[in-house]
Write a protein that holds these residues in place. Sequence first.
Motif, mmCIF file in Angstrom:
data_model
loop_
_atom_site.group_PDB
_atom_site.id
_atom_site.type_symbol
_atom_site.label_atom_id
_atom_site.label_comp_id
_atom_site.label_asym_id
_atom_site.label_seq_id
_atom_site.Cartn_x
_atom_site.Cartn_y
_atom_site.Cartn_z
ATOM 1 N N PRO A 245 0.827 -1.194 0.000
ATOM 2 C CA PRO A 245 0.000 0.000 0.000
ATOM 3 C C PRO A 245 0.873 1.260 0.000
ATOM 4 N N LYS A 246 0.287 2.359 -0.450
ATOM 5 C CA LYS A 246 0.977 3.650 -0.444
ATOM 6 C C LYS A 246 1.480 3.908 0.983
ATOM 7 N N ASN A 247 2.643 4.489 1.110
ATOM 8 C CA ASN A 247 3.253 4.816 2.409
ATOM 9 C C ASN A 247 3.765 3.612 3.191
ATOM 10 N N ALA A 248 3.556 2.394 2.688
ATOM 11 C CA ALA A 248 4.012 1.219 3.450
ATOM 12 C C ALA A 248 5.522 1.272 3.678
ATOM 13 N N LEU A 249 6.275 1.679 2.649
ATOM 14 C CA LEU A 249 7.733 1.675 2.798
ATOM 15 C C LEU A 249 8.186 2.691 3.852
ATOM 16 N N GLU A 250 7.455 3.828 3.948
ATOM 17 C CA GLU A 250 7.777 4.806 5.003
ATOM 18 C C GLU A 250 7.478 4.220 6.377
ATOM 19 N N GLU A 251 6.289 3.620 6.489
ATOM 20 C CA GLU A 251 5.880 3.110 7.801
ATOM 21 C C GLU A 251 6.760 1.945 8.259
ATOM 22 N N LEU A 252 7.118 1.089 7.329
ATOM 23 C CA LEU A 252 7.974 -0.046 7.695
ATOM 24 C C LEU A 252 9.348 0.428 8.175
ATOM 25 N N GLY A 253 9.751 1.600 7.705
ATOM 26 C CA GLY A 253 11.045 2.149 8.112
ATOM 27 C C GLY A 253 11.158 2.353 9.611
ATOM 28 N N ALA B 39 20.264 7.944 2.447
ATOM 29 C CA ALA B 39 21.048 7.606 1.249
ATOM 30 C C ALA B 39 20.226 7.857 -0.017
ATOM 31 N N ILE B 40 18.924 7.610 0.061
ATOM 32 C CA ILE B 40 18.037 7.866 -1.080
ATOM 33 C C ILE B 40 16.771 8.563 -0.589
ATOM 34 N N LYS B 41 16.073 9.165 -1.537
ATOM 35 C CA LYS B 41 14.762 9.733 -1.220
ATOM 36 C C LYS B 41 13.699 8.670 -1.454
ATOM 37 N N GLN B 42 12.622 8.732 -0.703
ATOM 38 C CA GLN B 42 11.506 7.807 -0.885
ATOM 39 C C GLN B 42 11.079 7.817 -2.360
ATOM 40 N N GLN C 76 8.157 -6.289 -7.848
ATOM 41 C CA GLN C 76 6.776 -6.487 -8.300
ATOM 42 C C GLN C 76 5.772 -5.995 -7.260
ATOM 43 N N MET C 77 6.166 -6.037 -5.982
ATOM 44 C CA MET C 77 5.283 -5.543 -4.919
ATOM 45 C C MET C 77 5.257 -4.027 -4.838
ATOM 46 N N GLY C 78 6.269 -3.389 -5.445
ATOM 47 C CA GLY C 78 6.299 -1.933 -5.431
ATOM 48 C C GLY C 78 7.564 -1.305 -4.874
ATOM 49 N N VAL C 79 8.579 -2.104 -4.551
ATOM 50 C CA VAL C 79 9.846 -1.509 -4.122
ATOM 51 C C VAL C 79 10.548 -0.942 -5.358
ATOM 52 N N PRO C 80 10.951 0.338 -5.314
ATOM 53 C CA PRO C 80 11.554 0.951 -6.506
ATOM 54 C C PRO C 80 12.952 0.411 -6.823
ATOM 55 N N ILE C 81 12.988 -0.661 -7.560
ATOM 56 C CA ILE C 81 14.260 -1.230 -8.017
ATOM 57 C C ILE C 81 14.251 -1.136 -9.540
ATOM 58 N N GLU C 82 15.323 -0.623 -10.121
ATOM 59 C CA GLU C 82 15.349 -0.546 -11.587
ATOM 60 C C GLU C 82 15.970 -1.806 -12.187
#
Length: 495
Positions: A39-47, A254-257, A281-287
């Motif tokens: 979900p949106k903001n999940a990566l921030e909250e998990l931090g 090190a990086i911005k969200q 595939q879940m939405g983590v920004p990996i190139e």
Amino acid sequence: MYYISTRDPNNRITASQAIMKGLSADGGLFLPEEIPQLPKNALEELGNIPYCERAAYVLSLFLTDFSYDELLQYTTKAYSAAKFGTEKIAPMAKLNDRLYVLELYHGPTCAFKDFALQLLPYLLTAALRKNHCDKTVVILTATSGDTGKAALEGFCDVNGTKIGVFYPDGATSKIQRLQMTTQGGENVAVFAVKGNFDDAQNGVKQIFTDTDFAADLCEKGYVLSSANSINWGRLVPQIAYYVSCYCDLCQNGAIKQGEKIDVVVPTGNFGNILAAYYAKQMGVPIEHFICASNQNNVLTEFFTTGRYDRNRPFYTTISPSMDILVSSNLERLLFMQSHSTEQLKDWMQGLAKQGVYELPKDIMQEIRKEFIAGFADDAECKQTINHIWKKYGYLADPHTAVGLKVYQDCLKAGKTSNIAVVAATASPFKFAGDVLQAIEKDELPADEFERLTVLKNVTGLPIPDALYQLRHKAERFTKTCKPQEMPKTILSWLA
Ligand SMILES: *Cc1c(COP(=O)(O)O)cnc(C)c1O
């Protein structure tokens, strides 16, 4: 959410059933029917939460017949500071502003396999309860060196389970062998196979598809499962640390969200890198995924030419856990990229019969947008250990060094420009002799444990206690078998 086999999408089962079975009886691998989205903001909250909660969250999105609370109980037990020697569980080391190392080797057996195999016993025994199975599970594992010990450690004396490990005779490091052959516990057995890892893995796969063998075991009160990365229960805990490392990179500025990163993975069976692909595939920004191989560079050729050809010399290298010519988990990626199940089955049949298959250009073009591949031979690997040690004061094991070398090549060639994370897959102390030679070039002490001490003295790094303790332990398991004798060997062990 349901799971399907790569070779039969109509055969839908639950997550716990997929973990219980390990490999599908049609020879395919289980994977989720769809990929859950963060979900949106999940990566921030998990931090803001500790590793075991991050992991429980990621697991709960995939394993929908387990509750979050149940999963949190398991991750709390599996990922403790006592077991991993660090509160962070999967800490990151910064080499420079663009390059980070994700240290996955602080677990009890000093390799990344602990992330999955400390947890899998909880998942598997819960899966048995959920499916009202009262049989004893026999976990069969082929290992190129690290899975075996991690699985033995995880399943040692776990009620309702037995674990049998097959490793290629003479093809692991001495420490890796001793880790397995000195294993304690009433429910464990370890066998050397006359052959290489592919022979051992193939032997296990054949046993899984042998319905007569399964029926025979069933009568004796046993059911088979696998602790190899063909088991979905092995892969899903690995997705969590890629999610977690992205959170950490954001947390430490090190990086911005939202900023894209590249992930570099030293690869053998294609499991660890596939876990990173699922994280994306879940939405983590990996190139990009940078797939790094040793001299067994079948994957480099595949990503470059579209042709997978296992008919080639098999090399024994100083990164033995990557000495593999049949990368089983590639089948999961190909399933997701293929146009039909029939097409995938054709390729896999080609692999089984002729040892070769070739992907059409349009599919390869898609795959190459995300995957970059390269390889390093033993000499390059040692030079890299030396260079990284001298330049950054960072000690890499030979597997990690393969990743670092391929990353450097990609950087030079302009193929990667994002901040990169290299997965560090094992402790350098597991391969003390080769690592010492790489940084010192002096004569090596003949005794393996003296090498550990010299490496400690030269680098100032602590020897992982579990490895140093091996010097007092007697080898319990000395049996050897041919690949075709594996079924017989299992039956006599269980009797
Ligand atoms: C298992 C292993 C690898 C390869 O991982 P795959 O998931 O098989 O690609 C790399 N390095 C080490 C140290 C390992 O133990």
